[in-house]
Design a protein around this motif. Structure first.
Motif, PDB file in Angstrom:
ATOM      1  N   ILE A  65     -32.575  10.046  15.945  1.00 36.11           N
ATOM      2  CA  ILE A  65     -32.718   8.625  16.267  1.00 36.11           C
ATOM      3  C   ILE A  65     -33.991   8.069  15.651  1.00 36.11           C
ATOM      4  CG2 ILE A  65     -33.161   7.016  18.148  1.00 36.11           C
ATOM      5  CD1 ILE A  65     -31.240   8.692  19.852  1.00 36.11           C
ATOM      6  N   ARG A  66     -35.067   8.817  15.769  1.00 28.14           N
ATOM      7  CA  ARG A  66     -36.345   8.380  15.190  1.00 28.14           C
ATOM      8  C   ARG A  66     -36.208   8.174  13.683  1.00 28.14           C
ATOM      9  NH1 ARG A  66     -41.463   8.731  17.229  1.00 28.14           N
ATOM     10  NH2 ARG A  66     -40.702   9.990  18.981  1.00 28.14           N
ATOM     11  N   SER A  67     -35.562   9.137  13.023  1.00 25.81           N
ATOM     12  CA  SER A  67     -35.374   9.037  11.578  1.00 25.81           C
ATOM     13  C   SER A  67     -34.498   7.837  11.208  1.00 25.81           C
ATOM     14  CB  SER A  67     -34.736  10.325  11.059  1.00 25.81           C
ATOM     15  OG  SER A  67     -34.485  10.242   9.673  1.00 25.81           O
ATOM     16  N   THR A  68     -33.460   7.590  12.012  1.00 27.03           N
ATOM     17  CA  THR A  68     -32.578   6.451  11.739  1.00 27.03           C
ATOM     18  C   THR A  68     -33.316   5.130  11.897  1.00 27.03           C
ATOM     19  OG1 THR A  68     -30.651   7.711  12.504  1.00 27.03           O
ATOM     20  CG2 THR A  68     -30.433   5.315  12.418  1.00 27.03           C
ATOM     21  N   LEU A  69     -34.131   5.015  12.913  1.00 28.13           N
ATOM     22  CA  LEU A  69     -34.892   3.783  13.120  1.00 28.13           C
ATOM     23  C   LEU A  69     -35.867   3.532  11.968  1.00 28.13           C
ATOM     24  CD1 LEU A  69     -35.655   4.047  16.949  1.00 28.13           C
ATOM     25  CD2 LEU A  69     -34.138   2.405  15.838  1.00 28.13           C
ATOM     26  N   ARG A  70     -36.492   4.598  11.469  1.00 30.20           N
ATOM     27  CA  ARG A  70     -37.377   4.420  10.307  1.00 30.20           C
ATOM     28  C   ARG A  70     -36.574   3.934   9.108  1.00 30.20           C
ATOM     29  NH1 ARG A  70     -40.173   9.254  12.142  1.00 30.20           N
ATOM     30  NH2 ARG A  70     -38.840  10.505  10.778  1.00 30.20           N
ATOM     31  N   GLY A  71     -35.381   4.490   8.943  1.00 30.03           N
ATOM     32  CA  GLY A  71     -34.533   4.060   7.837  1.00 30.03           C
ATOM     33  C   GLY A  71     -34.076   2.621   7.963  1.00 30.03           C
ATOM     34  N   ARG A  72     -34.058   2.098   9.187  1.00 31.07           N
ATOM     35  CA  ARG A  72     -33.693   0.692   9.402  1.00 31.07           C
ATOM     36  C   ARG A  72     -34.925  -0.213   9.369  1.00 31.07           C
ATOM     37  NH1 ARG A  72     -28.607  -0.124  11.632  1.00 31.07           N
ATOM     38  NH2 ARG A  72     -29.044  -2.287  11.000  1.00 31.07           N
ATOM     39  N   LEU A  73     -36.048   0.316   8.899  1.00 35.91           N
ATOM     40  CA  LEU A  73     -37.281  -0.448   8.664  1.00 35.91           C
ATOM     41  C   LEU A  73     -37.906  -0.992   9.947  1.00 35.91           C
ATOM     42  CD1 LEU A  73     -36.309  -2.391   5.406  1.00 35.91           C
ATOM     43  CD2 LEU A  73     -37.282  -0.104   5.665  1.00 35.91           C
ATOM     44  N   VAL A  74     -37.725  -0.270  11.047  1.00 39.83           N
ATOM     45  CA  VAL A  74     -38.406  -0.622  12.299  1.00 39.83           C
ATOM     46  C   VAL A  74     -39.817  -0.042  12.246  1.00 39.83           C
ATOM     47  CG1 VAL A  74     -38.398  -0.374  14.811  1.00 39.83           C
ATOM     48  CG2 VAL A  74     -36.234  -0.629  13.570  1.00 39.83           C
ATOM     49  N   ILE A 119     -40.981   2.049  17.259  1.00 42.38           N
ATOM     50  CA  ILE A 119     -40.148   3.236  17.483  1.00 42.38           C
ATOM     51  C   ILE A 119     -40.734   4.087  18.611  1.00 42.38           C
ATOM     52  CG2 ILE A 119     -39.313   5.388  16.469  1.00 42.38           C
ATOM     53  CD1 ILE A 119     -39.264   3.956  13.765  1.00 42.38           C
ATOM     54  N   ASP A 120     -42.028   4.373  18.506  1.00 40.78           N
ATOM     55  CA  ASP A 120     -42.680   5.212  19.517  1.00 40.78           C
ATOM     56  C   ASP A 120     -42.571   4.590  20.905  1.00 40.78           C
ATOM     57  OD1 ASP A 120     -43.380   6.952  17.485  1.00 40.78           O
ATOM     58  OD2 ASP A 120     -45.410   6.129  17.250  1.00 40.78           O
ATOM     59  N   PHE A 150     -33.905  -4.847  19.070  1.00 40.50           N
ATOM     60  CA  PHE A 150     -33.003  -4.210  18.105  1.00 40.50           C
ATOM     61  C   PHE A 150     -33.042  -2.694  18.259  1.00 40.50           C
ATOM     62  CE2 PHE A 150     -32.868  -2.081  13.927  1.00 40.50           C
ATOM     63  CZ  PHE A 150     -31.543  -2.324  13.577  1.00 40.50           C
ATOM     64  N   ALA A 151     -34.240  -2.125  18.387  1.00 35.87           N
ATOM     65  CA  ALA A 151     -34.382  -0.671  18.510  1.00 35.87           C
ATOM     66  C   ALA A 151     -33.723  -0.159  19.785  1.00 35.87           C
ATOM     67  CB  ALA A 151     -35.862  -0.286  18.481  1.00 35.87           C
ATOM     68  N   VAL A 152     -33.860  -0.888  20.890  1.00 33.37           N
ATOM     69  CA  VAL A 152     -33.224  -0.475  22.146  1.00 33.37           C
ATOM     70  C   VAL A 152     -31.705  -0.424  21.977  1.00 33.37           C
ATOM     71  CG1 VAL A 152     -32.744  -1.183  24.517  1.00 33.37           C
ATOM     72  CG2 VAL A 152     -35.082  -1.258  23.652  1.00 33.37           C
ATOM     73  N   ARG A 153     -31.146  -1.455  21.357  1.00 30.86           N
ATOM     74  CA  ARG A 153     -29.691  -1.486  21.153  1.00 30.86           C
ATOM     75  C   ARG A 153     -29.243  -0.325  20.272  1.00 30.86           C
ATOM     76  NH1 ARG A 153     -30.908  -7.051  20.516  1.00 30.86           N
ATOM     77  NH2 ARG A 153     -30.741  -6.903  18.244  1.00 30.86           N
ATOM     78  N   LEU A 154     -30.010  -0.043  19.231  1.00 34.67           N
ATOM     79  CA  LEU A 154     -29.633   1.016  18.305  1.00 34.67           C
ATOM     80  C   LEU A 154     -29.744   2.393  18.963  1.00 34.67           C
ATOM     81  CD1 LEU A 154     -28.623   1.556  15.488  1.00 34.67           C
ATOM     82  CD2 LEU A 154     -30.987   1.579  14.671  1.00 34.67           C
ATOM     83  N   VAL A 155     -30.758   2.604  19.760  1.00 32.09           N
ATOM     84  CA  VAL A 155     -30.907   3.879  20.470  1.00 32.09           C
ATOM     85  C   VAL A 155     -29.691   4.124  21.365  1.00 32.09           C
ATOM     86  CG1 VAL A 155     -32.206   5.055  22.290  1.00 32.09           C
ATOM     87  CG2 VAL A 155     -33.423   3.991  20.380  1.00 32.09           C
ATOM     88  N   ASP A 156     -29.284   3.105  22.089  1.00 29.87           N
ATOM     89  CA  ASP A 156     -28.116   3.255  22.966  1.00 29.87           C
ATOM     90  C   ASP A 156     -26.859   3.616  22.175  1.00 29.87           C
ATOM     91  OD1 ASP A 156     -29.630   2.703  25.183  1.00 29.87           O
ATOM     92  OD2 ASP A 156     -29.082   0.578  25.267  1.00 29.87           O
TER      93      ASP A 156
END
Length: 244
Positions: free
Chosen positions: A161-170, A175-176, A142-148
């Protein structure tokens, strides 16, 4: 061919023994078709006389099982039955599938939706386990798809991107790991930054140069860029727009 069979009720003499056949006790009675196959195996290995004596000794074909060494050794135990569905498990499944049908979601987002519906913890975790086994939730993928998507469609830098992933509860560890794995070539990242800066600068033509510079710098920082690369991109974008 194996240890000798002592047929029930037979004498322990040589004519009451057949090479290659053994008796095994079984905790339950065998179905007719299984016992028939076993007797066929005895006949194949030790001959028709052995089959007749086996039939006489064991009586009806669903009595304790006769086996041939090497024939029945590799039987595999039946898999455990699937858990019985309950009203709560069915409700959890419906909520999760509805959420995943609407949009891509992290495991944490699905958990939050299930909890919000008042489901008990054991039902929530059971449904998440089912989704993981089915490949329907996978935080790394999921994180790979969202980063792209965030890079290509929104032009975001890694900080945003890091902040968005945290907001999506990853989870932070995911994330790292993903951002390290998906790290961009420096030239590619700078080219994207310049493209974003130039697109925004074209909309600031009515502003004084110093105001346009402050606005553009703040915009790029919100996009997740920072450092000297932002200053370089701002100068180049403003020059391209005729604001310097």
């Amino acid at each position: 061919m194996g240890e000798l069979l002592q047929f029930p009720g037979a004498r322990a003499s040589g004519d009451a023994q057949e090479e290659g056949v053994e008796r095994r006790s079984a905790p339950s009675r065998l179905p007719r078709e299984v016992a028939e196959q076993t007797l066929d195996d005895i006949e194949r290995v030790a001959g028709p006389d052995a089959r007749r004596r086996a039939e006489q000794a064991v009586g009806p074909v669903d009595q304790p099982r006769w086996t041939v060494p090497g024939v029945d050794e590799g039987s595999v135990a039946a898999p455990p039955p699937e858990p019985t569905s309950t009203r709560a498990s069915k409700r959890a499944e419906n909520v999760a599938i509805a959420a995943l049908t609407r949009h891509d979601a992290s495991e944490g987002e699905i958990r939050a939706k299930l909890v919000a519906k008042g489901l008990e913890e054991q039902d929530v975790e059971a449904e998440l386990d089912r989704l993981r086994r089915a490949g329907l939730v996978d935080d790394a993928a999921f994180a790979v798809r969202l980063v792209d998507r965030l890079r290509e469609r929104k032009g975001l830098g890694d900080q945003a991107i890091r902040s968005t992933l945290r907001g999506r509860l990853v989870p932070q560890a995911v994330i790292d790991a993903v951002l390290v794995e998906q790290a961009e070539d420096e030239d590619v990242a700078e080219a994207r930054l310049l493209e974003v800066a130039e697109d925004r600068a074209r909309r600031l033509g009515s502003l004084a140069p110093d105001v346009a510079e402050r606005r553009l710098t703040a915009y790029l920082m919100r996009k997740g860029y920072s450092g000297s690369s932002v200053r370089t991109a701002v100068r180049a974008a403003l020059a391209s727009a005729g604001l310097r």
